[in-house]
Scaffold this active site. Structure first.
Site, PDB file in Angstrom:
ATOM      1  N   ASP A   1      33.486  30.895  34.243  1.00  0.00           N
ATOM      2  CA  ASP A   1      34.674  30.174  34.701  1.00  0.00           C
ATOM      3  C   ASP A   1      35.895  30.641  33.897  1.00  0.00           C
ATOM      4  OD1 ASP A   1      36.129  28.217  36.076  1.00  0.00           O
ATOM      5  OD2 ASP A   1      35.735  26.686  34.544  1.00  0.00           O
TER       6      ASP A   1
ATOM      7  N   GLU B   1      41.884  34.521  40.650  1.00  0.00           N
ATOM      8  CA  GLU B   1      42.874  33.460  40.928  1.00  0.00           C
ATOM      9  C   GLU B   1      44.215  34.026  41.372  1.00  0.00           C
ATOM     10  OE1 GLU B   1      42.806  30.082  38.351  1.00  0.00           O
ATOM     11  OE2 GLU B   1      44.958  29.704  38.506  1.00  0.00           O
TER      12      GLU B   1
END
Ligand code: 13P
Length: 344
Positions: free
Chosen positions: A82, A134
């Site tokens: 993550d 992202e």
């Protein structure tokens, strides 16, 4: 069974219109709780480790825990990185045996975000490992407000909290929402498998009060055609019907987490809500048993609380009973399990 590929799990979820929970582990008890919940719901699950969790437990410990849990599980378990903020972190996790990577270059200029993401995708795809990246920025509440402001807001009733948050952080959050044309270019040029596209959520929020720009999410999904990842899910409004009671006025184009799953959200990241559940139960048992000498007596109720909360999320996301996973990988890559040390 061996650790599963996030690609197998998420492409099946997208095709069937449900989402899969990606829950952050901070310690052994949380990792066990997440996998127990997935077993009890017969659901696939993603356990994910942040760089902070890797620093705390050590990369080998995290990988070993995940492998042991997956080996004993009857449902697909994915081990995901993550918010890996650099190339090296991704390489280390690839080598350690993670079955899913993430590069978070949201604070880099777009060209640089594209260049690093592409480099990571290249090495990851060579061993059939999927990559998330992202675009736009999912901001953190701690970056938007001071500790004292947060404490002050949290002491208010829920409608007042929403009203003040909307005023104080709403415009900044809006500015950081991803744009469909940029998202399309990003996916086309990097080959990334999943997109953490910022559509209005905020890391570390609470009480399920924050709406999402579901219209923008739909445009991004339609432009890119890759599963979209929800970051900062702990504070997001879960059901549209709950809005009124929470004093949430939905602006045009806004909606809830369940609306978002219908139009592209496929991996739902939850960290804060599970950590708070863990701490609340642990502190309550410490209060009930002052002077307790056995840490397990405090940690076991916390582990049970995380099982219950994770099951709740799994049911909401619609992945209960979806343990059967399609296989997309090749034998020597993820389809046969995971990239083994020395095989990369
Ligand atoms: P929350 O802590 O808000 O649930 O966000 C988690 C997350 O997005 C991890 O990547």
């Amino acid at each position: 069974m061996p650790l599963a590929s996030s690609k197998d799990v998420l492409l099946k979820a997208r095709a069937e219109g449900y989402a899969v929970g990606a829950f952050n582990l901070n310690n052994m008890e949380m990792a066990q709780a997440i996998v127990t919940a997935a077993e009890e719901e017969q659901s696939p699950v993603i356990i994910q480790a942040s760089q902070g969790a890797i620093k705390y437990a050590g990369l080998e410990m995290i990988t070993a825990m995940a492998n042991v849990l997956a080996d004993h599980a009857s449902v697909p378990i994915v081990l995901h990185l993550d918010h890996g903020t650099d190339y090296k972190q991704n390489v280390k996790c690839l080598r350690a045996g993670f079955t899913s990577l993430m590069f978070d270059g949201h604070d880099l200029p777009l060209e640089e975000n594209i260049a690093v993401t592409r480099k990571i995708v290249e090495i990851a795809h060579a061993v059939n490992l999927p990559v998330e990246a992202e675009i736009g920025s999912v901001l953190t509440i701690e970056g938007l407000l001071s500790d004292s402001e947060i404490a002050e807001i949290r002491a208010m009733n829920i409608p007042a909290q929403f009203e003040i948050l909307r005023k104080k952080i709403g415009p900044t959050v809006e500015e950081h929402i991803a744009r469909p044309e940029e998202a399309k270019r990003f996916v086309d040029e990097t080959g990334v498998d999943f997109l953490a596209a910022a559509v209005g959520s905020v890391h570390g929020l609470w009480l399920d009060i924050w709406p999402l720009r579901v219209d923008r999410l739909q445009e991004i999904y339609e432009a890119t055609n890759v599963p979209i990842v929800s970051h900062g899910s702990s504070g997001v409004l879960i059901r549209r019907e709950d809005a009124e009671a929470k004093g949430v006025e939905l602006a045009p184009g806004e909606g809830s987490l369940l609306d978002a799953i219908k139009v592209g959200y496929t991996k739902i990241n939850v960290a804060t809500a599970l950590s708070m559940e863990f701490n609340k139960a642990m502190l309550a048992s410490a209060e009930k048993r002052p002077g307790e000498k056995d840490p397990r007596k405090l940690l076991d109720p916390a582990r049970k609380a995380v099982v219950a909360k994770t099951r709740e999320y799994i049911r909401l996301f619609g992945s209960t009973g979806k343990a059967e996973t399609a296989k997309s990988g090749s034998k020597e890559g993820l389809g046969g399990g995971m990239a083994k040390r020395g095989e990369e």
